[in-house]
Design a protein around this motif. Sequence first.
Motif, PDB file in Angstrom:
ATOM      1  N   GLU A  88      19.148  26.754  20.130  1.00  0.00           N
ATOM      2  CA  GLU A  88      17.834  25.674  20.679  1.00  0.00           C
ATOM      3  C   GLU A  88      16.860  26.864  20.589  1.00  0.00           C
ATOM      4  OE1 GLU A  88      17.998  26.939  25.807  1.00  0.00           O
ATOM      5  OE2 GLU A  88      19.860  25.554  24.447  1.00  0.00           O
ATOM      6  N   MET A  89      15.549  25.348  21.081  1.00  0.00           N
ATOM      7  CA  MET A  89      14.387  26.513  21.322  1.00  0.00           C
ATOM      8  C   MET A  89      14.286  27.597  22.226  1.00  0.00           C
ATOM      9  SD  MET A  89      11.171  24.201  19.784  1.00  0.00           S
ATOM     10  CE  MET A  89      11.334  23.216  20.874  1.00  0.00           C
ATOM     11  N   ILE A  90      13.627  28.642  21.664  1.00  0.00           N
ATOM     12  CA  ILE A  90      13.306  29.176  23.050  1.00  0.00           C
ATOM     13  C   ILE A  90      12.023  29.407  22.829  1.00  0.00           C
ATOM     14  CG2 ILE A  90      13.221  31.751  23.814  1.00  0.00           C
ATOM     15  CD1 ILE A  90      15.991  32.221  21.634  1.00  0.00           C
ATOM     16  N   CYS A  91      11.347  29.257  24.632  1.00  0.00           N
ATOM     17  CA  CYS A  91      10.343  29.258  25.222  1.00  0.00           C
ATOM     18  C   CYS A  91       9.501  29.802  25.904  1.00  0.00           C
ATOM     19  CB  CYS A  91       9.944  27.201  25.481  1.00  0.00           C
ATOM     20  SG  CYS A  91       9.972  26.096  23.877  1.00  0.00           S
ATOM     21  N   GLY A  92       8.276  29.907  26.723  1.00  0.00           N
ATOM     22  CA  GLY A  92       7.570  30.801  27.266  1.00  0.00           C
ATOM     23  C   GLY A  92       6.192  31.466  27.080  1.00  0.00           C
ATOM     24  N   ALA A  93       5.948  31.545  28.144  1.00  0.00           N
ATOM     25  CA  ALA A  93       4.033  31.971  27.518  1.00  0.00           C
ATOM     26  C   ALA A  93       4.561  33.408  26.470  1.00  0.00           C
ATOM     27  CB  ALA A  93       4.258  33.227  29.183  1.00  0.00           C
ATOM     28  N   HIS A  94       3.258  32.713  25.961  1.00  0.00           N
ATOM     29  CA  HIS A  94       2.720  33.238  24.408  1.00  0.00           C
ATOM     30  C   HIS A  94       2.921  35.544  24.443  1.00  0.00           C
ATOM     31  CE1 HIS A  94       1.110  35.330  21.192  1.00  0.00           C
ATOM     32  NE2 HIS A  94       1.261  34.144  20.747  1.00  0.00           N
ATOM     33  N   ASP A  95       2.860  35.531  25.911  1.00  0.00           N
ATOM     34  CA  ASP A  95       2.888  37.245  26.413  1.00  0.00           C
ATOM     35  C   ASP A  95       4.177  37.579  26.647  1.00  0.00           C
ATOM     36  OD1 ASP A  95      -0.269  37.171  25.905  1.00  0.00           O
ATOM     37  OD2 ASP A  95       0.057  37.318  27.906  1.00  0.00           O
TER      38      ASP A  95
END
Length: 96
Positions: A24-31
Amino acid sequence: MRLRLTLVVLGLATPGLAQTPIAEMICGAHDEIVTRLTKGQRATLVGMGVRGPDAVMEIWQAADGDWTLVQSYANGQSCILAMGSDWADLGVPAEG
């Protein structure tokens, strides 16, 4: 017999599920994504391009050839879209 034939035809007509190292896609803050890639994978940013007015695609590569495709958004979020191995840098084609 007819049910068996139908099941065989459906099995042939339905593509198999692709095996992928990312389920699955792993998303979060860019940092956070950058930290995960640089510290956890020891990856470096090797390429990027604009996808649209609000998104940039990034290719990250580790020294062992593993690669990660990240889409970063203007709102500060990023998502890991794909991962793989054996990245080959083909360079930029010469003009003319």
